[in-house]
Scaffold this motif. Sequence first.
Motif, PDB file in Angstrom:
ATOM      1  N   TYR A 116       0.829  -1.202   0.000  1.00 54.28           N
ATOM      2  CA  TYR A 116       0.000   0.000   0.000  1.00 54.28           C
ATOM      3  C   TYR A 116       0.862   1.250   0.000  1.00 54.28           C
ATOM      4  O   TYR A 116       2.002   1.239   0.442  1.00 54.28           O
ATOM      5  N   GLY A 117       0.263   2.332  -0.489  1.00 59.18           N
ATOM      6  CA  GLY A 117       0.974   3.604  -0.566  1.00 59.18           C
ATOM      7  C   GLY A 117       1.610   3.759  -1.934  1.00 59.18           C
ATOM      8  O   GLY A 117       1.168   3.194  -2.930  1.00 59.18           O
ATOM      9  N   TRP A 143      -0.197   5.069  -6.719  1.00 59.34           N
ATOM     10  CA  TRP A 143      -0.650   5.011  -5.330  1.00 59.34           C
ATOM     11  C   TRP A 143      -1.719   3.945  -5.198  1.00 59.34           C
ATOM     12  O   TRP A 143      -2.802   4.044  -5.772  1.00 59.34           O
ATOM     13  N   TYR A 172      -4.068   1.672  -2.686  1.00 63.68           N
ATOM     14  CA  TYR A 172      -4.679   1.552  -1.367  1.00 63.68           C
ATOM     15  C   TYR A 172      -5.898   0.636  -1.466  1.00 63.68           C
ATOM     16  O   TYR A 172      -6.561   0.589  -2.503  1.00 63.68           O
ATOM     17  N   THR A 209      -9.283   2.449   2.682  1.00 61.66           N
ATOM     18  CA  THR A 209      -8.332   3.552   2.836  1.00 61.66           C
ATOM     19  C   THR A 209      -8.696   4.697   1.900  1.00 61.66           C
ATOM     20  O   THR A 209      -8.661   5.865   2.284  1.00 61.66           O
ATOM     21  N   TRP A 210      -9.056   4.360   0.654  1.00 63.56           N
ATOM     22  CA  TRP A 210      -9.518   5.403  -0.264  1.00 63.56           C
ATOM     23  C   TRP A 210     -10.733   6.119   0.321  1.00 63.56           C
ATOM     24  O   TRP A 210     -10.825   7.349   0.289  1.00 63.56           O
TER      25      TRP A 210
END
Length: 129
Positions: free
Chosen positions: A63-64, A84, A86, A90-91
Amino acid sequence: MELHQGDALAYLEDTFMVFDAIYSVFGAAWFTDPGLLLPAVHANLRPGGVLAFSQRPPVEGCYGCQASYIPKGPDEDPAIVKRWDYPPETWAAMLKEYGFADVTAEVVRAPEGRRRIGTLLVRAVRRAA
């Protein structure tokens, strides 16, 4: 409808236009730091305007900011492109943090066949001021 092609972040930062919707298909929302892109999108959407984007779902645990390596040729180093990744939750949290509401984020499974990777679909509405 009016379509624009180019660096999305630069365009959003330089325009005074306000949009009803901003849509990214495996594009700017995937390849631009959301800490920079989401405020710019928010600033250029009218209240009630929609941000919708799609991209490949993340690899679990990766992630990230990630690096994609794109081959150029047998004697050349590959191009390195940042993306990116996620998970949907998280989004959703990031979009809410940047002033969006009615957020949906889900991975749609790939149809049966050779393709095994689904698509992450995200939709959010700019809150009224």
